[in-house]
Design an enzyme around this catalytic site. Structure first.
Site, PDB file in Angstrom:
ATOM      1  CE  LYS A 265      -3.966  -1.763   2.609  1.00  0.00           C
ATOM      2  NZ  LYS A 265      -4.972  -1.583   1.552  1.00  0.00           N
ATOM      3  NE  ARG A 339     -10.907  -9.658  -2.139  1.00  0.00           N
ATOM      4  CZ  ARG A 339     -11.278  -8.764  -3.033  1.00  0.00           C
ATOM      5  NH1 ARG A 339     -11.560  -9.117  -4.273  1.00  0.00           N
ATOM      6  NH2 ARG A 339     -11.371  -7.485  -2.687  1.00  0.00           N
TER       7      ARG A 339
HETATM    8  N1  BES Z   1      -8.125  -3.574   4.238  1.00  0.00           N
HETATM    9  C1  BES Z   1      -8.248  -3.228   2.879  1.00  0.00           C
HETATM   10  C2  BES Z   1      -9.525  -2.479   2.568  1.00  0.00           C
HETATM   11  C3  BES Z   1      -9.586  -1.045   3.047  1.00  0.00           C
HETATM   12  C4  BES Z   1      -9.050  -0.019   2.302  1.00  0.00           C
HETATM   13  C5  BES Z   1     -10.263  -0.764   4.206  1.00  0.00           C
HETATM   14  C6  BES Z   1      -9.158   1.283   2.757  1.00  0.00           C
HETATM   15  C7  BES Z   1     -10.365   0.534   4.648  1.00  0.00           C
HETATM   16  C8  BES Z   1      -9.809   1.559   3.920  1.00  0.00           C
HETATM   17  C9  BES Z   1      -8.239  -4.485   2.027  1.00  0.00           C
HETATM   18  O1  BES Z   1      -7.470  -5.539   2.491  1.00  0.00           O
HETATM   19  C10 BES Z   1      -7.687  -4.098   0.696  1.00  0.00           C
HETATM   20  O2  BES Z   1      -6.545  -3.746   0.649  1.00  0.00           O
HETATM   21  N2  BES Z   1      -8.500  -4.181  -0.349  1.00  0.00           N
HETATM   22  C11 BES Z   1      -8.087  -3.831  -1.664  1.00  0.00           C
HETATM   23  C12 BES Z   1      -8.633  -4.860  -2.619  1.00  0.00           C
HETATM   24  C13 BES Z   1      -8.100  -4.735  -4.031  1.00  0.00           C
HETATM   25  C14 BES Z   1      -6.616  -4.970  -4.059  1.00  0.00           C
HETATM   26  C15 BES Z   1      -8.825  -5.725  -4.910  1.00  0.00           C
HETATM   27  C16 BES Z   1      -8.654  -2.463  -1.982  1.00  0.00           C
HETATM   28  O3  BES Z   1      -9.770  -2.149  -1.619  1.00  0.00           O
HETATM   29  O4  BES Z   1      -7.915  -1.679  -2.589  1.00  0.00           O
HETATM   30 MN    MN Z   2      -5.458  -5.405   1.898  1.00  0.00          MN
END
Ligand code: BES
Ligand code: MN
Ligand code: ZN
Length: 486
Positions: A265, A339
């Site tokens: 991230k 997931r």
């Molecule tokens: N924990 C995150 C989702 C999230 C993002 C929660 C911002 C709260 C604030 C999750 O694990 C994630 O990183 N999801 C990705 C999925 C994508 C890579 C398909 C996302 O939402 O960018």
């Molecule tokens: Mn994530």
């Protein structure tokens, strides 16, 4: 941990005489609640006069402080009498707690301005929720003041007790999430589950890394590869009813810190990813309340828990993992890890139980924030009747949900070319639904299921008298307790 622990109930108005602050209510039609009228008479009509001047309108959210015979009287606007309901009671009660904290009075008394039994429960909830503060890491701050108790005059005793327990369960969920990732680790979640199990006479099973791997939970094991922090797979069983009654199962994402893995991230706001275990906080919060309320119900809570870090052993984009139900998963983004760990949680729930239904809670996608902001959780599922119940409880608890369609077109988007499924959908499209479409692959056929994407509601919403500014909300605990009829 700073919040009201006990609420006393009395039917005797005289007991307010020594209170440092007394909260009373006024409606938009300028009618005062009972104790308010008595205080107005004792205080030379100071309240009525303020209304005549037009300074007190009785609008909901309004508060005015008066001083009658040397006592603080907080007059809370309750809005239109015919529209006043449990949610109004909850918010007004929160105001009373907030005022007591700002004036540093430990002895707050609140008049029952409830319209029915449900509202008395909401009164208990609101007082506790409004008193919540997260102060654990302020070592020497004299400005801090913790409100530990309150007295309610005229409410139903049992409903206040229930509301207090529910409020405390929400505060417990908030605390778990507000603690940083180096404190709320998977091991810590397992310890907290152990405390709850002891309190509530429940059965706790915790699988460690070796067992997770040996049992074939390849998705959780895959995500956990990149961290030395021991992962845990936590199962809490509460059997308050006949063994023959099919359990309701709650599964929560317990990702105690999400750096994104190799698909790392951006660094800005990455600290917020300590909140990525808020799904597990919903589950443990509900079980905290079950331990106190002991309802005649069977409920199972499942929390797959790990960190998602970067390192020499971390799983990689392109890797293929095999989940507990045998399905193979092509990992196209290591940041779509929630997931993956839920895949094993849902598979375990489907294999080892005959659930009445399964609900899962996860801060799963940033996309749900784009769609619904911090206002509502995205919900998707496979059963219309269950979805209807979810929506009803959402209204009762005043925790908003919005259904997104889980159409076959979306379900096709998670099919992989070389494995059974992949952990991403179509690029930058319908990301929240892709998450649900993926999870559906791990829920047994014919088991009613609803997925809650709480990435927007779990923290950071608009503060109210019962919701904190910026930090974890404990969103979902109240909705679930209403739904399972605790
Ligand atoms: N924990 C995150 C989702 C999230 C993002 C929660 C911002 C709260 C604030 C999750 O694990 C994630 O990183 N999801 C990705 C999925 C994508 C890579 C398909 C996302 O939402 O960018
Ligand atoms: Mn994530
Ligand atoms: Zn995550």
């Amino acid at each position: 941990m700073a919040h009201i622990e006990t609420i006393n109930v009395t039917q005797n108005r005289g007991e307010t005489a020594s209170a440092g602050l007394v909260a009373i209510g006024v409606y938009e039609d300028k009618s005062l609640t009972d104790l308010g009228q008595a205080l107005d008479e004792a205080g030379d009509s100071v309240l009525s006069k303020a209304m005549d001047l037009g300074d007190v309108k009785g609008k909901s959210g309004e508060t005015n402080m008066f001083y009658i015979n040397g006592q603080r009287i907080l007059l809370i606007g309750l809005g239109k009498k015919n529209k006043f309901n449990a949610s109004g009671v909850r918010l007004a009660a929160g105001k009373a707690s907030r005022a007591a904290i700002s004036k540093k009075v430990g002895s707050v008394a609140v008049e029952c301005f409830c319209s029915g039994l449900e509202s008395c429960q909401a009164m208990g909830e609101g007082l506790v929720l409004g008193s919540y503060q997260f102060l654990d890491y302020k070592t020497k701050d004299e400005k801090n003041f913790e409100l530990k108790s309150a007295t309610v005059i005229g409410c139903d005793h049992d409903e206040i007790t229930k509301g207090t327990a529910i409020g405390k369960a929400v505060c417990f969920a908030r605390d778990l999430a507000n603690h940083p990732g180096n404190v709320t680790t998977p091991s810590r979640l397992a310890e907290e589950a152990g405390e709850i199990a002891k309190e509530g006479g429940m059965k706790l099973t915790v699988f460690d890394r070796k067992e997770i791997t040996a049992m074939g939970m390849g998705a959780l094991a895959g995500v956990a590869q990149g961290t030395d922090e021991p992962p845990k797979f936590i199962v809490l069983e509460y059997f308050g009813s006949d063994e023959s009654q099919n359990p309701k199962i709650l599964v929560g994402k317990g990702l105690t810190f999400d750096a994104g893995g190799i698909s790392i991230k951006p660094s800005s706001k990455m600290d917020e990813m300590k909140y990525d275990m808020c799904g597990s906080a919903v589950v443990l919060g509900v079980f905290k309340a079950l331990a106190a309320l002991k309802p005649k119900l069977n409920v199972v809570g499942i929390v797959p828990s790990t960190e998602n870090l970067v390192g020499a052993k971390a799983y990689k984009p392109g890797d293929i993992l095999t989940a507990y139900n045998g399905k193979t998963i092509e990992v196209l983004n290591t940041d779509a890890e929630g997931r993956l760990i839920l895949a094993d949680g849902l598979s375990y729930a489907s294999k080892h139980y005959e659930p009445e239904y399964i609900l899962d809670f996860a801060t799963l996608t940033g996309a749900v924030l784009v769609a619904l902001g911090h206002v509502a959780a995205g919900v998707m599922g496979t059963d219309e009747d269950l979805m209807r119940l979810v929506k009803e409880s959402s209204v009762n608890a005043e925790e908003k949900v919005w259904e997104l369609p889980l159409w076959p077109e979306f379900c096709k988007q998670v099919k992989s070319k070389i494995a059974d499924v992949k952990n991403t959908g179509a690029a930058r499209q319908a990301g929240t639904i892709a998450g649900a479409a993926f999870l559906k692959e791990f829920v047994g056929d014919r088991i009613p299921w609803v997925h809650f994407d709480i990435a927007g509601t779990a923290w950071g919403g608009k503060p109210t008298s019962i919701d904190p500014k910026g930090s974890a909300t404990g969103w979902g605990v109240r909705l679930v307790l209403d739904l399972i009829d605790a």
